[in-house]
Design an enzyme around this catalytic site. Structure first.
Site, PDB file in Angstrom:
ATOM      1  N   GLY A  95      26.834  26.039  38.866  1.00  0.00           N
ATOM      2  CA  GLY A  95      25.796  25.199  38.265  1.00  0.00           C
ATOM      3  C   GLY A  95      25.942  23.739  38.647  1.00  0.00           C
ATOM      4  O   GLY A  95      25.796  22.853  37.807  1.00  0.00           O
ATOM      5  N   GLY A  96      26.205  23.480  39.927  1.00  0.00           N
ATOM      6  CA  GLY A  96      26.439  22.099  40.380  1.00  0.00           C
ATOM      7  C   GLY A  96      25.189  21.222  40.365  1.00  0.00           C
ATOM      8  O   GLY A  96      25.285  19.999  40.356  1.00  0.00           O
ATOM      9  N   THR A  97      24.013  21.844  40.339  1.00  0.00           N
ATOM     10  CA  THR A  97      22.761  21.066  40.296  1.00  0.00           C
ATOM     11  C   THR A  97      22.673  20.280  38.993  1.00  0.00           C
ATOM     12  O   THR A  97      22.843  20.871  37.918  1.00  0.00           O
ATOM     13  CB  THR A  97      21.538  22.017  40.390  1.00  0.00           C
ATOM     14  OG1 THR A  97      21.588  22.659  41.642  1.00  0.00           O
ATOM     15  CG2 THR A  97      20.220  21.277  40.217  1.00  0.00           C
TER      16      THR A  97
ATOM     17  N   GLY B 298      23.017  25.218  44.179  1.00  0.00           N
ATOM     18  CA  GLY B 298      21.948  26.092  44.666  1.00  0.00           C
ATOM     19  C   GLY B 298      20.564  25.523  44.448  1.00  0.00           C
ATOM     20  O   GLY B 298      19.812  25.245  45.384  1.00  0.00           O
ATOM     21  N   THR B 299      20.220  25.286  43.190  1.00  0.00           N
ATOM     22  CA  THR B 299      18.843  24.916  42.828  1.00  0.00           C
ATOM     23  C   THR B 299      18.395  23.608  43.488  1.00  0.00           C
ATOM     24  O   THR B 299      17.241  23.467  43.882  1.00  0.00           O
ATOM     25  CB  THR B 299      18.750  24.785  41.287  1.00  0.00           C
ATOM     26  OG1 THR B 299      19.219  26.005  40.716  1.00  0.00           O
ATOM     27  CG2 THR B 299      17.337  24.527  40.820  1.00  0.00           C
TER      28      THR B 299
ATOM     29  N   ASP C 244      27.732  35.319  47.047  1.00  0.00           N
ATOM     30  CA  ASP C 244      27.743  34.730  45.698  1.00  0.00           C
ATOM     31  C   ASP C 244      27.436  35.818  44.660  1.00  0.00           C
ATOM     32  O   ASP C 244      26.724  36.792  44.966  1.00  0.00           O
ATOM     33  CB  ASP C 244      26.662  33.632  45.687  1.00  0.00           C
ATOM     34  CG  ASP C 244      26.724  32.718  44.480  1.00  0.00           C
ATOM     35  OD1 ASP C 244      27.801  32.628  43.855  1.00  0.00           O
ATOM     36  OD2 ASP C 244      25.699  32.074  44.174  1.00  0.00           O
TER      37      ASP C 244
ATOM     38  N   ASP D  58      31.384  39.431  40.413  1.00  0.00           N
ATOM     39  CA  ASP D  58      31.064  38.853  39.112  1.00  0.00           C
ATOM     40  C   ASP D  58      31.078  39.947  38.046  1.00  0.00           C
ATOM     41  O   ASP D  58      30.108  40.688  37.882  1.00  0.00           O
ATOM     42  CB  ASP D  58      29.692  38.165  39.176  1.00  0.00           C
ATOM     43  CG  ASP D  58      29.308  37.532  37.836  1.00  0.00           C
ATOM     44  OD1 ASP D  58      30.069  37.684  36.858  1.00  0.00           O
ATOM     45  OD2 ASP D  58      28.244  36.887  37.778  1.00  0.00           O
TER      46      ASP D  58
ATOM     47  N   GLY E   1      20.897  26.473  37.341  1.00  0.00           N
ATOM     48  CA  GLY E   1      19.493  26.041  37.309  1.00  0.00           C
ATOM     49  C   GLY E   1      19.360  24.612  36.803  1.00  0.00           C
ATOM     50  O   GLY E   1      20.321  23.840  36.819  1.00  0.00           O
TER      51      GLY E   1
ATOM     52  N   GLU F   6      35.102  35.846  38.183  1.00  0.00           N
ATOM     53  CA  GLU F   6      34.506  34.974  37.151  1.00  0.00           C
ATOM     54  C   GLU F   6      34.900  35.455  35.763  1.00  0.00           C
ATOM     55  O   GLU F   6      34.896  36.648  35.469  1.00  0.00           O
ATOM     56  CB  GLU F   6      32.970  34.953  37.253  1.00  0.00           C
ATOM     57  CG  GLU F   6      32.361  34.090  36.150  1.00  0.00           C
ATOM     58  CD  GLU F   6      30.859  33.867  36.293  1.00  0.00           C
ATOM     59  OE1 GLU F   6      30.377  33.742  37.426  1.00  0.00           O
ATOM     60  OE2 GLU F   6      30.183  33.805  35.256  1.00  0.00           O
TER      61      GLU F   6
HETATM   62  P1  13P Z   1      22.797  25.729  40.575  1.00  0.00           P
HETATM   63  O1  13P Z   1      21.639  26.496  41.122  1.00  0.00           O
HETATM   64  O2  13P Z   1      22.624  25.351  39.150  1.00  0.00           O
HETATM   65  O3  13P Z   1      23.180  24.582  41.444  1.00  0.00           O
HETATM   66  O4  13P Z   1      24.054  26.744  40.573  1.00  0.00           O
HETATM   67  C1  13P Z   1      24.389  27.414  41.752  1.00  0.00           C
HETATM   68  C2  13P Z   1      25.484  28.384  41.497  1.00  0.00           C
HETATM   69  O5  13P Z   1      26.348  28.180  40.673  1.00  0.00           O
HETATM   70  C3  13P Z   1      25.491  29.593  42.321  1.00  0.00           C
HETATM   71  O6  13P Z   1      26.533  30.447  42.016  1.00  0.00           O
END
Ligand code: 13P
Length: 280
Positions: free
Chosen positions: A210-212, A233-234, A83, A105, A182, A135
């Protein structure tokens, strides 16, 4: 079973009626079995992504060996992805270790420099059958210790996306369309029209970072608008740490540490299963 690249697992996911793949950040090795449990329970292929911080903490070889071993024993089609990497040497290390997908990136660079560097990574990856994510635009929030302030967020334009994809030949493109890395302070303002327009114009799988914290409604919509990879991720970290705080607090020092971690891993499996259900 050897590890697969992104294109391979996307094809398998689509055969199983999923519109997108969840790409889930692994924060520590103890969490790993929880990811495979979720994939098995949902009959979904699995994409595990590793930040450069986690790669340095655990080492590329341990990650490749353990993910490969579980993919084989659990019979889950699995892709191991690096990532957000800004260092081409680290990308080369990951490729040589056996990662099957990488992200360069260059979103902090000018578009010309971003294209030039991403192109180098694509040329390194092709002979090894490794997929590459690029990206374009700047996504807000904080990821692996690197923060993008609100005023520096740049929404990806259709014109730049078309040029970037054409000149780099990336396999997938991360776009900035309103999500942040985040925890959110309010509701994510996803630019659905922009997403659809970029997808139509590029014809390339798009990645939602940023799926969180993205609402289920937004997520379900985004995977019909060209998002084929959703990064989360978060959320796993929040659940794992939350559970551990409780179990460690209640436990005794001579309890097996395993007892403290099992509920945390169960919570992580639950997060993955809930996300994966949104991608059908
Ligand atoms: P989040 O931590 O907001 O879910 O984002 C994860 C991410 O996009 C890692 O590249």
């Amino acid at each position: 079973m050897s590890l697969l690249n992104f294109n391979d697992i996307l094809r398998i996911a689509q055969e199983r009626q999923f519109k997108a793949i969840g790409s889930f950040n692994l924060h520590c090795i103890e969490m790993l079995p929880a990811y495979f449990r979720a994939a098995k329970k949902t009959n979904s292929p699995l994409m595990i992504q590793i930040s450069t911080g986690t790669a340095q903490y655990l080492g590329y070889k341990l990650l490749v060996d353990s993910v490969c071993s579980l993919a084989e024993s659990e019979n889950v089609p699995t892709c191991l992805h690096l990532d957000h990497c800004t260092d081409i040497n680290a990308i080369e290390t990951a490729m040589n270790a056996g990662f099957t997908s990488v992200m360069y990136d260059g979103s902090h660079l000018s578009i010309d420099d971003n294209i030039a560097n991403t192109r180098i990574v694509v040329e390194m990856a092709r002979p090894k059958n490794i997929t590459v994510e690029g990206e374009l635009g700047a996504i807000g929030g904080s990821e692996d210790g690197k923060a993008v302030a609100d005023e520096d967020i740049t929404i990806t334009t259709v014109e730049d996306a078309v040029r970037f994809v054409h000149e780099t030949q990336v396999d997938m493109l991360a776009v900035s369309v309103g999500t942040v890395h985040g925890l959110y302070t309010g509701k994510a303002q996803i630019r659905h029209e922009r997403l659809t327009a970029i997808s139509k114009a590029t014809g390339t799988p798009l990645v939602l970072h940023g799926g969180t914290g993205v609402s289920d409604e937004d997520m379900r919509l985004a995977v019909t608008e060209g998002i084929n990879k959703v990064n989360v991720g978060t959320e796993m970290n929040v659940q794992w740490v939350g559970q551990c705080k409780t179990t460690f607090e209640k436990g005794k020092v001579n309890d097996s540490v395993r007892k403290f971690l099992i509920p945390a891993n169960e919570a992580v499996t639950q997060v993955l299963m809930e996300k994966i259900a949104l991608f059908k």
